[in-house]
Write a protein that holds these residues in place. Structure first.
Motif, PDB file in Angstrom:
ATOM      1  N   ALA A 472       0.703  -1.223   0.044  1.00 58.14           N
ATOM      2  CA  ALA A 472       0.035   0.015  -0.003  1.00 58.14           C
ATOM      3  C   ALA A 472       0.893   1.137  -0.052  1.00 58.14           C
ATOM      4  N   GLY A 473       0.571   2.288  -0.977  1.00 64.23           N
ATOM      5  CA  GLY A 473       1.253   3.633  -0.893  1.00 64.23           C
ATOM      6  C   GLY A 473       2.374   3.448  -1.645  1.00 64.23           C
ATOM      7  N   SER A 474       2.660   2.383  -2.507  1.00 64.59           N
ATOM      8  CA  SER A 474       3.901   2.557  -3.246  1.00 64.59           C
ATOM      9  C   SER A 474       3.846   3.036  -4.471  1.00 64.59           C
ATOM     10  N   ASP A 475       4.946   3.621  -5.080  1.00 65.46           N
ATOM     11  CA  ASP A 475       5.047   4.493  -6.095  1.00 65.46           C
ATOM     12  C   ASP A 475       5.220   3.531  -7.515  1.00 65.46           C
ATOM     13  N   LEU A 476       4.106   3.647  -8.292  1.00 66.25           N
ATOM     14  CA  LEU A 476       4.109   2.692  -9.333  1.00 66.25           C
ATOM     15  C   LEU A 476       5.331   2.909 -10.181  1.00 66.25           C
ATOM     16  N   GLY A 477       6.254   4.246 -10.236  1.00 69.79           N
ATOM     17  CA  GLY A 477       7.213   4.334 -11.104  1.00 69.79           C
ATOM     18  C   GLY A 477       8.242   3.443 -10.747  1.00 69.79           C
ATOM     19  N   GLN A 478       8.427   3.064  -9.243  1.00 67.19           N
ATOM     20  CA  GLN A 478       9.473   2.189  -8.843  1.00 67.19           C
ATOM     21  C   GLN A 478       9.453   0.958  -9.619  1.00 67.19           C
ATOM     22  N   LEU A 479       8.150   0.456 -10.091  1.00 64.73           N
ATOM     23  CA  LEU A 479       8.077  -0.866 -10.595  1.00 64.73           C
ATOM     24  C   LEU A 479       8.879  -1.134 -12.014  1.00 64.73           C
ATOM     25  N   ASP A 480       9.120   0.120 -12.593  1.00 60.89           N
ATOM     26  CA  ASP A 480       9.714   0.063 -14.005  1.00 60.89           C
ATOM     27  C   ASP A 480      10.912  -0.439 -14.097  1.00 60.89           C
ATOM     28  N   ALA A 481      11.462  -0.749 -12.888  1.00 58.57           N
ATOM     29  CA  ALA A 481      12.638  -1.768 -12.826  1.00 58.57           C
ATOM     30  C   ALA A 481      12.435  -3.141 -13.177  1.00 58.57           C
ATOM     31  N   ILE A 482      11.187  -3.297 -12.826  1.00 59.21           N
ATOM     32  CA  ILE A 482      10.811  -4.740 -13.505  1.00 59.21           C
ATOM     33  C   ILE A 482      10.725  -4.962 -14.963  1.00 59.21           C
ATOM     34  N   ARG A 483      10.098  -3.723 -15.562  1.00 56.79           N
ATOM     35  CA  ARG A 483      10.117  -3.961 -16.984  1.00 56.79           C
ATOM     36  C   ARG A 483      11.239  -3.787 -17.525  1.00 56.79           C
ATOM     37  N   GLN A 484      12.273  -2.891 -17.193  1.00 56.22           N
ATOM     38  CA  GLN A 484      13.382  -2.706 -17.749  1.00 56.22           C
ATOM     39  C   GLN A 484      14.374  -3.973 -17.533  1.00 56.22           C
ATOM     40  N   ALA A 485      14.071  -4.657 -16.499  1.00 61.29           N
ATOM     41  CA  ALA A 485      14.956  -6.184 -16.064  1.00 61.29           C
ATOM     42  C   ALA A 485      14.648  -7.084 -17.178  1.00 61.29           C
ATOM     43  N   ALA A 486      13.255  -7.230 -17.336  1.00 58.37           N
ATOM     44  CA  ALA A 486      12.818  -8.041 -18.316  1.00 58.37           C
ATOM     45  C   ALA A 486      13.027  -7.711 -19.514  1.00 58.37           C
ATOM     46  N   ALA A 487      13.077  -6.550 -19.884  1.00 62.33           N
ATOM     47  CA  ALA A 487      13.448  -6.104 -21.248  1.00 62.33           C
ATOM     48  C   ALA A 487      14.913  -6.173 -21.845  1.00 62.33           C
ATOM     49  N   SER A 488      15.581  -6.437 -20.580  1.00 56.92           N
ATOM     50  CA  SER A 488      16.972  -6.544 -21.034  1.00 56.92           C
ATOM     51  C   SER A 488      17.400  -7.851 -21.416  1.00 56.92           C
ATOM     52  N   ASP A 489      16.556  -8.745 -21.479  1.00 58.12           N
ATOM     53  CA  ASP A 489      17.034 -10.287 -21.369  1.00 58.12           C
ATOM     54  C   ASP A 489      16.836 -10.250 -23.050  1.00 58.12           C
ATOM     55  N   ALA A 505      -5.358   3.171  -5.913  1.00 62.15           N
ATOM     56  CA  ALA A 505      -5.026   2.438  -4.890  1.00 62.15           C
ATOM     57  C   ALA A 505      -4.542   1.018  -5.308  1.00 62.15           C
ATOM     58  N   PRO A 506      -3.527   0.973  -6.184  1.00 57.84           N
ATOM     59  CA  PRO A 506      -2.920  -0.323  -6.347  1.00 57.84           C
ATOM     60  C   PRO A 506      -2.629  -1.380  -5.396  1.00 57.84           C
ATOM     61  N   THR A 507      -2.924  -2.413  -5.384  1.00 57.06           N
ATOM     62  CA  THR A 507      -2.399  -3.480  -4.492  1.00 57.06           C
ATOM     63  C   THR A 507      -1.949  -4.670  -5.239  1.00 57.06           C
TER      64      THR A 507
END
Length: 780
Positions: A472-489, A505-507
């Motif tokens: 709760a309260g997380s910044d969705l921008g931080q999740l872009d690290a997941i996309r960048q990591a996957a895209a680097s493969d 209010a994403p969960t």
């Protein structure tokens, strides 16, 4: 007990036949009224893909957890053309209203741009929509959804539309079993020299198939049973039913030749060969039910379905067949020209139906004409002369055994070398599920697959899902690290941005990953493992989330890994069971040990042939099979069935060898005599099995081809290399030591008689039914 069963069924043959006919009609009517609920879904205990599905179910209304099909379309004038857009949007809206459709992802909806080809010649001309169905929807109802969509496909000039995905695949009903039936007629007539004796095993096999498939259909409503289970049931039921009945009919005819009456011959046949049938059938059933220990619903349903067909077939062999023998009586030894010609014409007609060669189907009406003409034309009523049987020690089987016994080391070495060489490809075995690229090129499923490959690359046919719970309260921008990591493969072609379940209010968050390789390719499997083990962990730590790699492709990878880990335990259980049963039956340590080793060699060789043909694609121009991994459940089902069938041959052959050894004390001649006495029956039974199972190689369905080829090659190798080379050679090398058993172990083992008695122990004969023995059938 077995003798009494045979006598009872003989004496009350009308009642027994009526009960079986009633069961056949009632089972067919009930299964037709209730319908089937076949489905190919499976549970994955403690698997990451299952964790991902649970997260999708809890946070995204099950998006991506259902069965997914595609509507793929290509427009010469571009998919954004007004007429095309209007027609396809209307179609998608209609499809979304269908009862079992849970979601339609249109390329024209916001965010659907990625579903329109953007590169190459196909840019802007190919697009697709995802159609998601209820997760546990039976295959029959999925087929109804497919048919409803097909009826609504728009007709616009320059527009081509195809329905893709396994859930929308059209499965043709197999007809190759008719080829097996046709060849079984020929083989049985050659083996028996009697049309009536030929008809009895086939009749038992058909009863087993009819009632067994009805049972599978009913069981599909309470268990997870795949849609191809009925095809497998037909394959097993026909082969096993004819095989088991053949053993009993052969023993029945032996007793008639020895001078016993019909009733006594039936009793002895059931008391001797019937025991072997029950023993072998129970072994197959137990081996199949051992798959229940795998703990996966898909595999458990397949095991129960196959075991039910075998159980029904065994019951028919032990009860229905004695009743039919009572009707046949002494006429089982006679064949008239009308019956022989009619049987040949029926076989020709069956070949015509199986191969869709219409001119050959004329054999059926011609067979009727011959039978009717036989009532008036005297030559057709004449009996076919029988060739006098050769003395046992003048047969080819006896002479062959003596040749092998004179050079046992050479024969054993050559046989083992052949099997080991054929088994070498199994070292490269890769378990996995084949994808739609294995369908015939003219099918809608394959056309849709090829369009997606042309427009988007092979990975779009099997996207991965990344899903994670978000604090709760997380910044969705931080999740872009997941996309960048996957895209680097390098194995990833595309990664979507994070899709929150609730923008305010994403969960939970969801990403779609498209591989550069197709669903069945090994590179895709490696990508799944790489994402989990190397690519994502560091990104997960920085983003503060735990990502699950899921989707159907990932689930298939987990399923294959789970079965691969449990296969050794299943194999060990079946091998241990086989060893213990043979130990008790033959009161020997070395005989069951040899049997286990030789069966392992023959099954390993069959696996090797399956890998070469279906995984490596050898002889694909002849088989029509494209390279793909081996279905994870296939080794188990092949192992269970083949081990049970080989046990049948093992008991039948070695029982006669042991009987001769006890009678003469000569370990050398007992082997040759036993082989000569059983060679005709084993050869006929194996030939029927090979043809019945091998005929399924002509089917279009890859799974049916694979199982049929595996069973056919295993039986062929078992009946030739094992029974005709390795068994006589090793028996000669070991001599009297074949039957060695420590005394302390002999005292501990229970007594299990699968050989029966040559004379029936039974009460006085009951009065025969009036006129039953005097009926003259048209076939004569």
């Amino acid at each position: 007990m077995f003798s009494r069963i045979g006598s009872w069924c003989h004496d009350r043959r009308r009642l027994v036949l009526a009960l079986w006919l009633g069961a056949l009609v009632f089972g067919g009517a009930i299964s037709g009224a209730v319908g089937d609920a076949f489905r190919n879904d499976f549970n994955l205990p403690d698997a990451e893909a299952q964790t991902g599905f649970d997260l999708l179910e809890a946070n995204f209304d099950g998006q991506g957890t259902g069965q997914v099909g595609t509507i793929v379309f290509q427009a010469d004038q571009a998919v954004d053309d007004l007429a095309v857009r209007t027609a396809m949007t209307a179609l998608f809206d209609e499809v979304a209203t269908l009862e079992d459709v849970t979601r339609v992802q249109s390329p024209y909806a916001p965010g659907g741009e990625v579903q329109v080809a953007a590169q190459g010649e196909a840019a802007g001309r190919i697009a697709f929509a995802r159609v998601e169905l209820t997760p546990d929807l039976p295959m029959a109802q999925a087929g109804e959804v497919r048919d409803e969509i097909a009826q609504r496909l728009p007709e616009v000039e320059g527009l081509r539309t195809e329905l893709g995905g396994m859930v929308f695949a059209e499965v043709e009903q197999p007809s190759s079993e008719l080829l097996g039936l046709a060849f079984a007629i020929v083989i049985l007539i050659v083996a028996f020299g009697s049309v009536l004796a030929m008809g009895l095993p086939i009749g038992v096999g058909l009863f087993g198939i009819g009632i067994g498939t009805a049972a599978i259909t009913l069981l599909s409503n309470v268990l997870t049973i795949p849609d191809f289970a009925t095809f497998l049931g037909v394959m097993i039921g026909l082969g096993v039913g004819i095989d088991y009945a053949l053993l009993i009919v052969t023993r029945y005819r032996e007793q008639l030749h020895a001078g016993l009456g019909v009733r006594e011959s039936v009793a002895v046949a059931v008391d001797t060969a019937g025991r072997s049938v029950l023993f072998a059938g129970c072994t197959v059933v137990i081996s199949l039910l051992g798959m229940l220990l795998m703990g996966i619903s898909f595999v458990q349903g397949l095991a129960v379905g196959a075991a039910s067909v075998v159980a029904v077939t065994v019951a028919a062999s032990l009860t229905l067949l004695p009743a039919l023998l009572g009707f046949a009586g002494q006429r089982v030894e006679r064949t008239r020209w009308r019956g022989l010609i009619a049987a040949g014409l029926v076989a020709v007609a069956l070949v015509g139906v199986g191969l869709e060669l219409t001119p050959l189907v004329i054999g059926a009406p011609l067979a009727v004409i011959v039978l009717l003409a036989g009532l008036a034309v005297r030559p057709l009523r004449a009996e076919v002369p029988h060739r006098a049987p050769k003395p046992l020690r003048q047969t080819l089987a006896y002479r062959w055994s003596r040749v092998i016994q004179h050079r046992p080391w050479l024969a054993a070495g050559a046989g083992a070398l052949v099997l080991v060489a054929l088994a070498v490809p199994v070292l490269g075995l890769r378990l996995g599920f084949s994808d739609e690229s294995n369908f015939a090129e003219e099918t809608d499923t394959r056309q849709a697959y090829d369009l997606l490959v042309e427009g988007f690359g092979p990975g779009f046919n099997g996207p991965l899902r990344l899903v994670a719970e978000v604090p709760a309260g997380s910044d969705l921008g931080q999740l872009d690290a997941i996309r960048q990591a996957a895209a680097s493969d390098p194995g990833v072609a595309f990664v979507s941005v994070a899709q929150p379940n609730d923008p305010t209010a994403p969960t939970a968050a969801l990403w779609t990953v498209v591989p550069t390789s197709g669903p069945q390719e090994e590179a895709t499997n490696e990508l799944v493992q790489r994402l989990r083990d190397a690519v994502l962990p560091s990104a997960e730590a920085s983003a503060g989330v735990d990502v699950a790699v899921t989707g159907m492709v990932a689930a298939n990878v987990d399923f294959a890994d789970l079965l691969a880990a449990r296969l050794p335990w299943f194999f060990a259980a079946v091998l241990a069971l086989s060893f213990l049963l043979l130990l008790v039956v033959f009161r020997s340590v070395l005989v069951p040990l040899k049997a286990v080793v030789m069966n392992l060699l023959s099954i390993g060789a069959a696996y090797g042939i399956v890998v070469a043909l279906f995984q490596w694609g050898w002889l694909s121009d002849l088989t029509g099979v494209q390279p793909a991994p081996i279905e994870p459940w296939a080794p188990m089902i092949l192992f269970a069935i083949v081990f049970g069938l080989s046990m049948d041959y093992e008991v039948f052959l070695l029982s006669r060898v042991r009987e001769e050894w006890h009678r003469t004390g000569d370990s050398r001649t007992s082997v040759a005599d036993g082989l000569a006495a059983t060679a005709k029956v084993i050869t006929a039974a194996a030939a029927i099995m090979v043809v019945v199972f091998g005929s399924f190689l002509l089917e279009s369905d890859r799974v049916i081809k694979l199982v049929g080829t595996g069973l056919a090659t295993a039986i062929l190798l078992d009946a030739t290399v094992v029974r005709m080379l390795l068994v006589p050679a090793t028996m000669e090398l070991l001599g009297a030591r074949n039957w060695w058993l420590p005394r302390w172990l002999d005292r501990l083992l229970p007594q299990l008689d699968v050989e029966g008695h040559a004379a029936p122990a039974e009460p006085p004969a009951a009065p025969a039914e009036p006129g039953a023995e005097d009926l003259e059938p048209v076939l004569g």
